[in-house]
Design a protein around this motif. Structure first.
Motif, mmCIF file in Angstrom:
data_model
loop_
_atom_site.group_PDB
_atom_site.id
_atom_site.type_symbol
_atom_site.label_atom_id
_atom_site.label_comp_id
_atom_site.label_asym_id
_atom_site.label_seq_id
_atom_site.Cartn_x
_atom_site.Cartn_y
_atom_site.Cartn_z
ATOM 1 N N VAL A 1 0.869 -1.189 0.000
ATOM 2 C CA VAL A 1 0.000 0.000 0.000
ATOM 3 C C VAL A 1 0.902 1.234 0.000
ATOM 4 N N VAL A 2 0.941 1.947 -1.094
ATOM 5 C CA VAL A 2 1.898 3.055 -1.200
ATOM 6 C C VAL A 2 1.264 4.443 -1.133
ATOM 7 N N THR A 3 0.022 4.564 -1.592
ATOM 8 C CA THR A 3 -0.610 5.886 -1.488
ATOM 9 C C THR A 3 -2.009 5.744 -0.889
ATOM 10 N N ILE A 4 -2.411 6.796 -0.159
ATOM 11 C CA ILE A 4 -3.766 6.843 0.388
ATOM 12 C C ILE A 4 -4.271 8.266 0.252
ATOM 13 N N ASP A 5 -5.450 8.409 -0.316
ATOM 14 C CA ASP A 5 -6.044 9.734 -0.414
ATOM 15 C C ASP A 5 -7.501 9.691 0.008
ATOM 16 N N THR A 6 -7.898 10.749 0.698
ATOM 17 C CA THR A 6 -9.307 10.894 1.052
ATOM 18 C C THR A 6 -9.991 11.624 -0.088
ATOM 19 N N LEU A 7 -11.078 11.029 -0.581
ATOM 20 C CA LEU A 7 -11.809 11.649 -1.692
ATOM 21 C C LEU A 7 -13.030 12.404 -1.194
ATOM 22 N N ASP A 8 -13.587 11.931 -0.097
ATOM 23 C CA ASP A 8 -14.795 12.552 0.430
ATOM 24 C C ASP A 8 -14.897 12.216 1.916
ATOM 25 N N ARG A 9 -15.395 13.194 2.684
ATOM 26 C CA ARG A 9 -15.581 12.884 4.107
ATOM 27 C C ARG A 9 -16.712 13.740 4.651
ATOM 28 N N SER A 10 -17.570 13.145 5.455
ATOM 29 C CA SER A 10 -18.622 13.929 6.088
ATOM 30 C C SER A 10 -18.780 13.519 7.537
ATOM 31 N N VAL A 11 -19.085 14.514 8.353
ATOM 32 C CA VAL A 11 -19.407 14.271 9.762
ATOM 33 C C VAL A 11 -20.873 14.639 9.897
ATOM 34 N N ASP A 12 -21.708 13.646 10.134
ATOM 35 C CA ASP A 12 -23.147 13.903 10.208
ATOM 36 C C ASP A 12 -23.479 14.617 11.519
ATOM 37 N N PRO A 13 -23.980 15.888 11.429
ATOM 38 C CA PRO A 13 -24.233 16.636 12.667
ATOM 39 C C PRO A 13 -25.421 16.093 13.468
ATOM 40 N N LEU B 1 -6.914 3.921 -2.370
ATOM 41 C CA LEU B 1 -5.616 3.372 -1.975
ATOM 42 C C LEU B 1 -4.876 2.923 -3.229
ATOM 43 N N GLY B 2 -3.646 3.303 -3.299
ATOM 44 C CA GLY B 2 -2.817 2.879 -4.421
ATOM 45 C C GLY B 2 -1.850 1.794 -3.953
ATOM 46 N N CYS B 3 -1.849 0.662 -4.651
ATOM 47 C CA CYS B 3 -1.014 -0.468 -4.246
ATOM 48 C C CYS B 3 -0.024 -0.783 -5.359
ATOM 49 N N LYS B 4 1.099 -1.300 -4.950
ATOM 50 C CA LYS B 4 2.111 -1.729 -5.902
ATOM 51 C C LYS B 4 2.549 -3.119 -5.475
ATOM 52 N N GLN B 5 2.264 -4.094 -6.308
ATOM 53 C CA GLN B 5 2.618 -5.462 -5.977
ATOM 54 C C GLN B 5 2.954 -6.181 -7.267
ATOM 55 N N LYS B 6 3.927 -7.038 -7.188
ATOM 56 C CA LYS B 6 4.330 -7.767 -8.394
ATOM 57 C C LYS B 6 3.131 -8.527 -8.968
ATOM 58 N N GLU C 1 1.616 -3.251 -12.222
ATOM 59 C CA GLU C 1 1.955 -3.337 -10.800
ATOM 60 C C GLU C 1 1.116 -2.373 -9.958
ATOM 61 N N ASP C 2 0.593 -1.352 -10.612
ATOM 62 C CA ASP C 2 -0.199 -0.363 -9.882
ATOM 63 C C ASP C 2 -1.657 -0.787 -9.861
ATOM 64 N N ALA C 3 -2.203 -0.880 -8.673
ATOM 65 C CA ALA C 3 -3.608 -1.245 -8.553
ATOM 66 C C ALA C 3 -4.271 -0.276 -7.585
ATOM 67 N N PHE C 4 -5.528 0.047 -7.858
ATOM 68 C CA PHE C 4 -6.229 1.007 -7.012
ATOM 69 C C PHE C 4 -7.489 0.388 -6.408
ATOM 70 N N VAL C 5 -7.765 0.831 -5.201
ATOM 71 C CA VAL C 5 -8.900 0.300 -4.449
ATOM 72 C C VAL C 5 -9.725 1.473 -3.925
ATOM 73 N N ARG C 6 -11.041 1.363 -4.030
ATOM 74 C CA ARG C 6 -11.934 2.345 -3.407
ATOM 75 C C ARG C 6 -12.385 1.786 -2.060
ATOM 76 N N GLU C 7 -12.348 2.625 -1.046
ATOM 77 C CA GLU C 7 -12.692 2.182 0.307
ATOM 78 C C GLU C 7 -13.668 3.192 0.927
ATOM 79 N N VAL C 8 -14.765 2.702 1.468
ATOM 80 C CA VAL C 8 -15.714 3.583 2.159
ATOM 81 C C VAL C 8 -15.883 3.077 3.586
ATOM 82 N N SER C 9 -15.669 3.975 4.549
ATOM 83 C CA SER C 9 -15.810 3.556 5.947
ATOM 84 C C SER C 9 -16.866 4.389 6.656
#
Lengths: 178, 101
Positions: A33-45, A56-61, A74-82
């Motif tokens: 896992v080499v890069t992580i970026d937040t694309l969207d974030r909300s705090v529900d009031p 998430l950007g991953c680099k794996q053989k 080698e570059d693979a990307f994943v979308r993650e929602v928490s």
């Protein structure tokens, strides 16, 4: 379709594990896992629930046959929602692959919930499925390769996160007692 | 802290992440232990959401602008849009009944 599931308990209270979630990477056990970026974030009031979408950007053989057949790299990307819900003390993380997604999908679900003895239960499931428009033999092979990689990464993820939580909270507790 | 998709965005990402983490660490434990009364909970959530906006709002706008461009430049926009269409994930997945008991 392949189904993966593991249960585990972290020896830390729920809030500590959830704070640790944002400190999991970079991690020597999960150097893919080499890069992580937040694309969207909300705090529900109203509810206090925090929703975060990251990429998430991953680099794996990648085996040569995957590159040849599916054009992967080698570059693979994943979308993650928490979602983190302090009221119900539930944290869920759903991830799906973006790379190679026209050929196969890997849906992962993670849930952290408190146990009665102030530890944290970790429940991870994944469904890995090739899209059936593919030539059957290649689809099966791709699916098995994804399963194998997922299982390896899942084990490393667990070990890596255990280390992060230990050093994060030992350091903090160390400071507190000084 | 991990890097951003684009090296250009990494400093902005780190500033934003540090801001969010500091806010989150002050938020989570009180949010868990705050009174079970719904109106007090809501008041706390409202105050904290406003505090997050006040503290990290500007950093977020700058970082988001940078990362949105990076997503485009890397050709990831359509893959993301497809994933969002297939599964918007606007709400948390329901707790499985076996675990909530």
């Amino acid at each position: 379709m392949h189904y993966f599931s593991q249960l585990f308990q972290y020896d830390h209270p729920w809030a500590h594990v959830v704070i640790g979630m944002w400190h999991k990477y970079p991690n020597p056990h999960c150097s893919h896992v080499v890069t992580i970026d937040t694309l969207d974030r909300s705090v529900d009031p109203e509810t206090g629930v925090i929703r975060t979408e990251r990429i998430l950007g991953c680099k794996q053989k990648t085996p040569i046959w995957v590159v040849k057949l599916f054009g992967g790299s080698e570059d693979a990307f994943v979308r993650e929602v928490s979602f983190i819900d302090p009221r119900t003390q539930q944290a869920t993380i759903t991830s799906v692959n973006l790379s190679l997604s026209q050929f196969a999908t890997c849906y992962e679900n993670i849930r952290y919930s408190p146990t009665h003895d102030h530890r944290t239960a970790f429940h991870q499931t994944a469904e890995i499925q090739s899209r059936m428009t593919l030539w059957r033999g290649a689809a099966d092979k791709l699916e098995s390769w994804l399963v194998q990689r997922f299982e390896q990464n899942a084990q490393l993820g667990k070990i890596g996160f255990t280390d992060v939580l230990r050093s994060l909270w030992e350091a903090k507790e160390g400071h507190a007692t000084c | 802290m991990a890097h951003s998709l684009s090296e250009q965005c990494t400093p902005l990402k780190r500033e934003y992440d540090a801001c969010f983490n500091a806010w989150f660490e002050g938020y989570l434990e009180p949010a868990v232990s705050t009174s079970a009364r719904p109106e007090e909970r809501q008041k706390f959530a409202q105050e904290k959401a406003a505090e997050y906006e006040r503290n990290c709002g500007k950093l977020w706008v700058q970082y988001r602008e940078c990362v949105q461009k990076a997503v485009k430049d890397r050709g990831l926009e359509s893959l993301l849009e497809q994933a969002r269409t297939e599964n918007p994930l606007k709400d948390a997945p329901p707790a499985p009944p076996a675990e909530s008991s």
